[in-house]
Design a protein around this motif. Structure first.
Motif, PDB file in Angstrom:
ATOM      1  N   PRO A 172      52.357 -23.301 -15.567  1.00 34.93           N
ATOM      2  CA  PRO A 172      51.370 -22.561 -14.764  1.00 34.93           C
ATOM      3  C   PRO A 172      51.583 -21.068 -14.897  1.00 34.93           C
ATOM      4  CG  PRO A 172      53.094 -23.477 -13.357  1.00 34.93           C
ATOM      5  CD  PRO A 172      53.325 -24.028 -14.733  1.00 34.93           C
ATOM      6  N   ALA A 173      50.497 -20.325 -14.972  1.00 30.58           N
ATOM      7  CA  ALA A 173      50.607 -18.874 -15.064  1.00 30.58           C
ATOM      8  C   ALA A 173      51.103 -18.319 -13.745  1.00 30.58           C
ATOM      9  CB  ALA A 173      49.245 -18.265 -15.398  1.00 30.58           C
ATOM     10  N   PRO A 174      52.006 -17.315 -13.781  1.00 27.71           N
ATOM     11  CA  PRO A 174      52.502 -16.740 -12.533  1.00 27.71           C
ATOM     12  C   PRO A 174      51.377 -16.056 -11.777  1.00 27.71           C
ATOM     13  CG  PRO A 174      53.124 -15.372 -14.405  1.00 27.71           C
ATOM     14  CD  PRO A 174      52.511 -16.613 -14.968  1.00 27.71           C
ATOM     15  N   ALA A 175      51.503 -16.029 -10.454  1.00 27.25           N
ATOM     16  CA  ALA A 175      50.480 -15.383  -9.635  1.00 27.25           C
ATOM     17  C   ALA A 175      50.411 -13.901  -9.985  1.00 27.25           C
ATOM     18  CB  ALA A 175      50.821 -15.575  -8.166  1.00 27.25           C
ATOM     19  N   GLN A 176      49.214 -13.435 -10.250  1.00 31.68           N
ATOM     20  CA  GLN A 176      49.016 -12.032 -10.621  1.00 31.68           C
ATOM     21  C   GLN A 176      48.904 -11.192  -9.351  1.00 31.68           C
ATOM     22  OE1 GLN A 176      49.114 -10.765 -13.547  1.00 31.68           O
ATOM     23  NE2 GLN A 176      48.457  -8.666 -13.158  1.00 31.68           N
ATOM     24  N   PRO A 177      49.789 -10.217  -9.135  1.00 31.13           N
ATOM     25  CA  PRO A 177      49.703  -9.393  -7.940  1.00 31.13           C
ATOM     26  C   PRO A 177      48.425  -8.569  -7.936  1.00 31.13           C
ATOM     27  CG  PRO A 177      51.828  -9.144  -9.040  1.00 31.13           C
ATOM     28  CD  PRO A 177      50.932  -9.864  -9.983  1.00 31.13           C
ATOM     29  N   PRO A 178      47.898  -8.249  -6.752  1.00 36.25           N
ATOM     30  CA  PRO A 178      46.723  -7.383  -6.673  1.00 36.25           C
ATOM     31  C   PRO A 178      47.002  -6.016  -7.295  1.00 36.25           C
ATOM     32  CG  PRO A 178      47.122  -8.497  -4.582  1.00 36.25           C
ATOM     33  CD  PRO A 178      48.310  -8.769  -5.449  1.00 36.25           C
ATOM     34  N   ALA A 179      45.944  -5.315  -7.637  1.00 36.58           N
ATOM     35  CA  ALA A 179      46.066  -4.049  -8.373  1.00 36.58           C
ATOM     36  C   ALA A 179      46.869  -2.999  -7.626  1.00 36.58           C
ATOM     37  CB  ALA A 179      44.669  -3.516  -8.697  1.00 36.58           C
ATOM     38  N   ARG A 180      46.845  -3.036  -6.289  1.00 38.58           N
ATOM     39  CA  ARG A 180      47.549  -2.002  -5.536  1.00 38.58           C
ATOM     40  C   ARG A 180      49.053  -2.045  -5.771  1.00 38.58           C
ATOM     41  NH1 ARG A 180      49.777  -3.353  -0.091  1.00 38.58           N
ATOM     42  NH2 ARG A 180      49.416  -1.179   0.445  1.00 38.58           N
ATOM     43  N   HIS A 181      49.567  -3.179  -6.249  1.00 38.87           N
ATOM     44  CA  HIS A 181      51.002  -3.316  -6.504  1.00 38.87           C
ATOM     45  C   HIS A 181      51.378  -2.975  -7.950  1.00 38.87           C
ATOM     46  CE1 HIS A 181      51.749  -4.959  -2.580  1.00 38.87           C
ATOM     47  NE2 HIS A 181      50.990  -6.012  -2.785  1.00 38.87           N
ATOM     48  N   LEU A 182      50.401  -2.602  -8.765  1.00 35.50           N
ATOM     49  CA  LEU A 182      50.664  -2.376 -10.184  1.00 35.50           C
ATOM     50  C   LEU A 182      50.358  -0.942 -10.580  1.00 35.50           C
ATOM     51  CD1 LEU A 182      48.955  -5.614 -11.557  1.00 35.50           C
ATOM     52  CD2 LEU A 182      51.382  -5.287 -11.016  1.00 35.50           C
ATOM     53  N   PHE A 183      50.819  -0.573 -11.764  1.00 35.12           N
ATOM     54  CA  PHE A 183      50.443   0.700 -12.379  1.00 35.12           C
ATOM     55  C   PHE A 183      49.417   0.379 -13.477  1.00 35.12           C
ATOM     56  CE2 PHE A 183      54.624   1.707 -10.650  1.00 35.12           C
ATOM     57  CZ  PHE A 183      54.396   2.942 -10.062  1.00 35.12           C
ATOM     58  N   SER A 184      48.157   0.616 -13.161  1.00 31.90           N
ATOM     59  CA  SER A 184      47.106   0.265 -14.117  1.00 31.90           C
ATOM     60  C   SER A 184      46.271   1.461 -14.551  1.00 31.90           C
ATOM     61  CB  SER A 184      46.187  -0.799 -13.508  1.00 31.90           C
ATOM     62  OG  SER A 184      45.701  -0.379 -12.250  1.00 31.90           O
ATOM     63  N   ASP A 185      46.439   2.595 -13.878  1.00 30.63           N
ATOM     64  CA  ASP A 185      45.664   3.799 -14.191  1.00 30.63           C
ATOM     65  C   ASP A 185      46.458   4.656 -15.179  1.00 30.63           C
ATOM     66  OD1 ASP A 185      44.430   6.294 -14.259  1.00 30.63           O
ATOM     67  OD2 ASP A 185      43.829   6.221 -12.158  1.00 30.63           O
ATOM     68  N   ALA A 186      45.938   4.793 -16.408  1.00 36.79           N
ATOM     69  CA  ALA A 186      46.654   5.549 -17.446  1.00 36.79           C
ATOM     70  C   ALA A 186      46.878   6.996 -17.041  1.00 36.79           C
ATOM     71  CB  ALA A 186      45.871   5.477 -18.758  1.00 36.79           C
ATOM     72  N   ALA A 187      45.918   7.593 -16.362  1.00 41.47           N
ATOM     73  CA  ALA A 187      46.062   8.990 -15.938  1.00 41.47           C
ATOM     74  C   ALA A 187      47.174   9.124 -14.903  1.00 41.47           C
ATOM     75  CB  ALA A 187      44.737   9.507 -15.377  1.00 41.47           C
ATOM     76  N   GLU A 188      47.255   8.156 -14.000  1.00 41.53           N
ATOM     77  CA  GLU A 188      48.314   8.209 -12.997  1.00 41.53           C
ATOM     78  C   GLU A 188      49.684   8.027 -13.639  1.00 41.53           C
ATOM     79  OE1 GLU A 188      49.606   6.197  -8.735  1.00 41.53           O
ATOM     80  OE2 GLU A 188      48.517   4.985 -10.203  1.00 41.53           O
ATOM     81  N   ILE A 189      49.796   7.103 -14.578  1.00 44.93           N
ATOM     82  CA  ILE A 189      51.074   6.885 -15.274  1.00 44.93           C
ATOM     83  C   ILE A 189      51.520   8.160 -15.979  1.00 44.93           C
ATOM     84  CG2 ILE A 189      52.167   5.642 -17.183  1.00 44.93           C
ATOM     85  CD1 ILE A 189      50.496   3.205 -16.415  1.00 44.93           C
ATOM     86  N   GLU A 190      50.586   8.827 -16.657  1.00 42.22           N
ATOM     87  CA  GLU A 190      50.923  10.052 -17.372  1.00 42.22           C
ATOM     88  C   GLU A 190      51.365  11.142 -16.402  1.00 42.22           C
ATOM     89  OE1 GLU A 190      51.903  12.424 -20.319  1.00 42.22           O
ATOM     90  OE2 GLU A 190      51.248  10.339 -20.561  1.00 42.22           O
ATOM     91  N   ALA A 191      50.684  11.253 -15.267  1.00 41.14           N
ATOM     92  CA  ALA A 191      51.052  12.261 -14.277  1.00 41.14           C
ATOM     93  C   ALA A 191      52.425  11.957 -13.678  1.00 41.14           C
ATOM     94  CB  ALA A 191      49.991  12.323 -13.180  1.00 41.14           C
ATOM     95  N   LEU A 192      52.696  10.693 -13.412  1.00 40.33           N
ATOM     96  CA  LEU A 192      53.996  10.311 -12.865  1.00 40.33           C
ATOM     97  C   LEU A 192      55.111  10.647 -13.838  1.00 40.33           C
ATOM     98  CD1 LEU A 192      54.748   7.088 -10.900  1.00 40.33           C
ATOM     99  CD2 LEU A 192      56.306   7.838 -12.677  1.00 40.33           C
TER     100      LEU A 192
END
Length: 512
Positions: free
Chosen positions: A39-59
């Motif tokens: 079974p595929a692991p439960a995918q956490p909601p987006a608020r728990h992930l880093f999905s915005d490339a601009a935010e990652i670059e700024a961080l």
């Protein structure tokens, strides 16, 4: 045409979601019972992930700028930055990472400098004896780390032609004692491999940045944190980025009373945003203006694998330290050991102590200690004395009487998983004692030689307790009152030359 592109993009996304590996399967190497697909692991909601490339670059940019300005000046960082030889650079980083495991930086610095001065290369360490390694490591704790480090160094020299593995995967696979974190640290800092690291500091930072309130020791959560670390690591400066993330957790995003206003990535911190939201809601409730409007920051997902359990509501007094949540700490097991400090006068009149070497495996492997005997829990003191006397008679061949053992007191030492109590006795010897080498290697040492030997911190506490009581009984030190709980024993063995009165010499030991 745009509709076709959208459909193709959706299909690619579906394929990617199906390709997510199961952490359990990757670790175990087998499908679940029943023969069906994992079974595929439960995918956490987006608020728990880093999905915005601009935010990652700024961080990345903000964290590295802070690190360049605020990083601590540490000897292993200097070596890693200045050493041109890649194998020596990797060795320098490796030693620091092993020493820093569950040991504070301030404690490690002196040990690290002495280690690198004595064994500046893998080849030098490989030629050292385990006794030398243990002597230098004494006091750092978790003594098997030093032993495994030397074993791995010998393997690099003998089997890998002195060349360190060049990737995190090979480091972990080929070197004993090198786990996923250590391999990632060496590979990113020494070789510039774009791989993340996850240690206690990184776990804390990531959990606060993304409001992860699930049990941070859960393997599935740890796997997700590794995915996040690998996604965040700066591709051009992976070693500096990983050190910056750890530095942030060690100096700013600390377990208690974090310095949130000084945090270079506070604008990316969802735990801080949660604190602000809770304060605003509390203010609205106080004014009677609170409206039941759903918050866009909330998961809105029942059973989210990254949210705190419903049974653990938000504690406003904790603020961002609501994250991460840790599992209840396992209580250490209780152990009791009878230990005897055997003393004699050496040829030059100096007091000497008999120490014996522990087995080459297990707790405190290969270290030296005073003759000791594990005790059954709840054993009466009289039985403790008799058991220790029998043990000493078997070792020394001397007619050791239980009543001749002078009670010193109890010394408590907390290992990571053991609450150890040493019941300490002392015994003066009039002549030489040579133990059977088949039982255990032994030697007589002066106090100076004792502290220079590979002895544990616990044994240093034992000797200190023995010397302290001896001084108190003779009016030395702070007052001459006997420590509360100290029980009288047999004849005194204090190294003061004070002669006992006839009454004291003939007095029978008090019943225990």
């Amino acid at each position: 045409m745009s509709q076709l592109r959208a459909a193709a993009a959706a299909a690619r996304g579906l394929r990617r979601s199906r390709a997510v590996r199961s952490p359990e399967k990757s670790r175990k190497g087998a499908a679940p019972r029943g023969g069906g697909p994992a079974p595929a692991p439960a995918q956490p909601p987006a608020r728990h992930l880093f999905s915005d490339a601009a935010e990652i670059e700024a961080l990345r940019r903000n964290l590295l700028a802070w690190y360049d300005k605020c990083k601590r000046d540490l000897p292993w960082r200097t070596l890693a930055a200045s050493e041109p030889d890649v194998d020596r650079r990797a060795y320098a980083v490796w030693v620091s990472e092993i020493m820093l495991q569950q040991t504070q930086v301030a404690t490690v610095i002196d040990y690290y400098n002495r280690w690198m001065q004595k064994w500046p290369t893998l080849q030098a360490l490989a030629e050292a004896s385990l006794e030398e390694v243990n002597e230098l490591w004494a006091g750092l704790g978790y003594y098997s780390r030093g032993k495994r480090l030397q074993e791995a160094a010998r393997k690099v020299v003998s089997e890998l032609a002195g060349r360190m593995p060049r990737t995190a995967e090979d480091l972990q696979k080929l070197l004993p004692g090198v786990g996923r974190y250590t391999a990632g640290a060496i590979a990113s800092i020494s070789y510039g491999q774009a791989t993340g690291v996850v240690d206690g500091n990184v776990i804390r930072v990531l959990c606060r940045l993304r409001c992860i309130g699930a049990d941070s020791s859960n393997p599935a959560v740890i796997d997700r944190l590794w995915d996040m670390a690998n996604a965040l690591v700066d591709r051009s400066r992976p070693g500096d980025f990983n050190q910056a993330l750890m530095e942030l957790g060690a100096t700013v995003c600390v377990p208690k009373a974090p310095l949130c206003e000084q945090c270079p990535v506070k604008q990316h911190c969802r735990a801080r945003r949660r604190v602000e939201k809770e304060l605003a809601l509390a203010s609205q409730r106080l004014l009677g203006t609170c409206l039941p409007v759903p918050d866009v920051e909330d998961c809105s997902v029942g059973g989210c694998p990254f949210c705190p359990p419903a049974t653990e509501p938000w504690d406003s007094s904790l603020g961002v330290t609501n994250f991460p949540r840790k599992a209840a700490k396992k209580q250490p097991r209780v152990a009791w050991t009878a230990t005897c400090v055997l003393e004699r006068r050496g040829r030059c009149g100096a007091l000497e102590y008999l120490i014996v070497q522990r087995p080459s495996s297990g707790l405190l492997a290969g270290l030296w200690e005073f003759p000791s005997l594990p005790l059954a829990l709840g054993l009466q003191e009289e039985k403790q004395r008799e058991a220790l006397a029998d043990h000493l008679r078997a070792w020394t061949g001397w007619p050791v009487a239980a009543g001749g053992l002078r009670y010193v007191g109890e010394v408590i030492h907390i290992f990571s998983h053991i609450h150890q109590t040493y019941v300490v006795y002392s015994l003066p010897m009039d002549g030489d004692v040579t133990l059977d080498p088949a039982l255990s290697p032994s030697r007589w040492v002066t106090e100076e030689e004792f502290h220079a030997s590979a002895v544990s911190t616990a044994m240093k506490k034992v000797l200190k307790a023995c010397k302290k009581q001896c001084g108190e009984q003779n009016g030395f030190g702070k007052g001459s009152k006997r420590k509360r709980g100290a029980k009288p024993g047999g004849a005194s063995s204090c190294p003061t030359g004070t002669q006992l009165s006839l009454h004291a010499f003939l007095r029978a030991p008090s019943p225990q």
